[in-house]
Write an enzyme that holds these catalytic residues in place. Structure first.
Site, short mmCIF file in Angstrom:
data_model
loop_
_atom_site.label_atom_id
_atom_site.label_comp_id
_atom_site.label_asym_id
_atom_site.label_seq_id
_atom_site.Cartn_x
_atom_site.Cartn_y
_atom_site.Cartn_z
CG ASP A 34 51.02 -3.90 40.52
OD1 ASP A 34 52.21 -4.74 41.18
OD2 ASP A 34 50.45 -4.10 39.59
CG ASN A 82 52.64 -11.99 43.31
OD1 ASN A 82 51.46 -11.33 43.69
ND2 ASN A 82 52.86 -12.08 42.30
C1 IPE Z 1 48.79 -8.61 41.82
O1 IPE Z 1 50.06 -7.71 41.07
C2 IPE Z 1 48.47 -9.68 42.60
C3 IPE Z 1 49.44 -8.10 43.85
C4 IPE Z 1 49.26 -6.95 44.06
C5 IPE Z 1 49.40 -9.00 44.76
P1 IPE Z 1 51.21 -8.31 40.09
O2 IPE Z 1 51.95 -7.26 39.83
O3 IPE Z 1 51.14 -9.72 40.43
O4 IPE Z 1 49.89 -8.59 38.88
P2 IPE Z 1 50.78 -8.58 37.36
O5 IPE Z 1 51.94 -9.55 36.78
O6 IPE Z 1 51.39 -7.25 37.03
O7 IPE Z 1 49.27 -8.79 36.52
C1 IPE Z 2 52.84 -5.43 44.41
O1 IPE Z 2 54.21 -5.22 43.61
C2 IPE Z 2 53.55 -6.39 45.21
C3 IPE Z 2 52.84 -7.75 45.35
C4 IPE Z 2 52.82 -8.85 44.13
C5 IPE Z 2 53.16 -9.05 46.40
P1 IPE Z 2 54.35 -5.47 42.51
O2 IPE Z 2 56.05 -6.86 43.75
O3 IPE Z 2 54.35 -6.49 42.06
O4 IPE Z 2 55.48 -4.47 41.79
P2 IPE Z 2 55.94 -3.88 40.33
O5 IPE Z 2 54.14 -4.41 39.74
O6 IPE Z 2 56.78 -4.79 40.28
O7 IPE Z 2 56.31 -2.44 40.15
MG MG Z 3 52.89 -5.86 40.32
#
Ligand code: IPE
Ligand code: IPE
Ligand code: MG
Length: 258
Positions: A34, A82
């Protein structure tokens, strides 16, 4: 304690590894990758730039994992939730995944990594599914670390699929009364037959599971680091292992001091 440091580690990594107890390394590590978006925002770049850099972190972490002979590494790459993101971002992520699978197979083969997936794979775009099948095939003879990508993965969806599959098994075997419903049975209907993770790492400081492996993480040690995923590397992974080895896993029992 004498430790043989595996080849290919940087000096810092070798120092960190030498302090670990090789007998107590986790067998299976799961990672919630993340913070890609925040990494990009801090640099005034579009979110997709963070995802691109995230791929480099994956490369470094899987190489280190294979070098230290981890048995399994499960990476949360795209959650079932997502899809709520703007289409431009989800399409980019699907394209990135295809490119990733095409380009990274040689690295997986060099490191003897077996590639697998968990999630509702059949709901992914067909061209992504094709590339996924190709990459699994290309790495199927490898015998080392099992690398599982969680794609279109949601733990509640996995539980629902497991319940369905249990009911189907019951229907084919003379009804529910012929099935012993216990932990072993439920585990055997999950997407993956790997042992539960010993350690789950979440980058970027968020203190939640975001629908990841709810059944399997029941007694897993949780490690949250402020480091954003694109900045995470093999050295950070070794730091997480050092932290893991300072824990006492009690599984509901009293501790060793009692
Ligand atoms: C969790 O991260 C999913 C992945 C890392 C693939 P998100 O960024 O989607 O999670 P939330 O929305 O902050 O809980
Ligand atoms: C994790 O990074 C990757 C995926 C969930 C695909 P994020 O895209 O959630 O990055 P933040 O949480 O917005 O920084
Ligand atoms: Mg995230």
């Amino acid at each position: 304690m004498h430790t043989t440091v595996p080849a290919g580690l940087t000096r810092k990594q070798a120092e960190l590894y030498a302090k670990l107890d090789p007998e107590r390394l986790p067998q299976h590590i799961a990672v919630i990758m993340d913070g890609n978006g925040r990494w990009a925002r801090r640099r005034h770049l579009p979110r997709i730039a963070g995802h691109k850099r995230g791929v480099e972190a994956v490369r470094d972490v899987i190489t280190l994992g294979a070098r230290i002979h981890l048995q399994a590494l499960t990476l949360y790459a795209f959650s079932a939730e997502n899809w709520k993101r703007p289409k431009t971002e989800t399409s980019f992520l699907m394209a990135l995944l295809r490119t990733y699978l095409k380009n990274e197979v040689p690295l997986m083969n060099e490191n003897n990594i077996q590639l697998r997936y968990i999630g509702r794979i059949h709901e992914l775009p067909p061209e992504v599914q094709e590339r996924m099948a190709w990459a699994t095939d290309q790495t199927s003879k490898n015998t080392g670390m099992v690398m599982t990508l969680a794609l279109n993965y949601g733990a509640r969806a996995e539980l629902i699929d497991a319940f369905r599959s249990i009911l189907e098994a019951a229907a084919n075997n003379g009804g529910l009364e012929h099935l012993t419903i216990d932990e072993a049975l439920v585990s055997s209907h999950m997407y993956s037959k790997l042992p539960d993770p010993d350690l789950v790492i979440r980058t970027s400081g968020e203190m939640r599971l975001s629908n990841f492996l709810l059944w399997q993480l029941a007694y897993t040690e949780i490690y949250v680091t402020q480091t954003l995923w694109p900045d995470f590397d093999g050295t950070h992974l070794l730091e997480a292992l050092a932290d893991f080895q300072r824990r006492e896993r009690r599984y509901g029992n009293v501790g060793a001091a009692f």
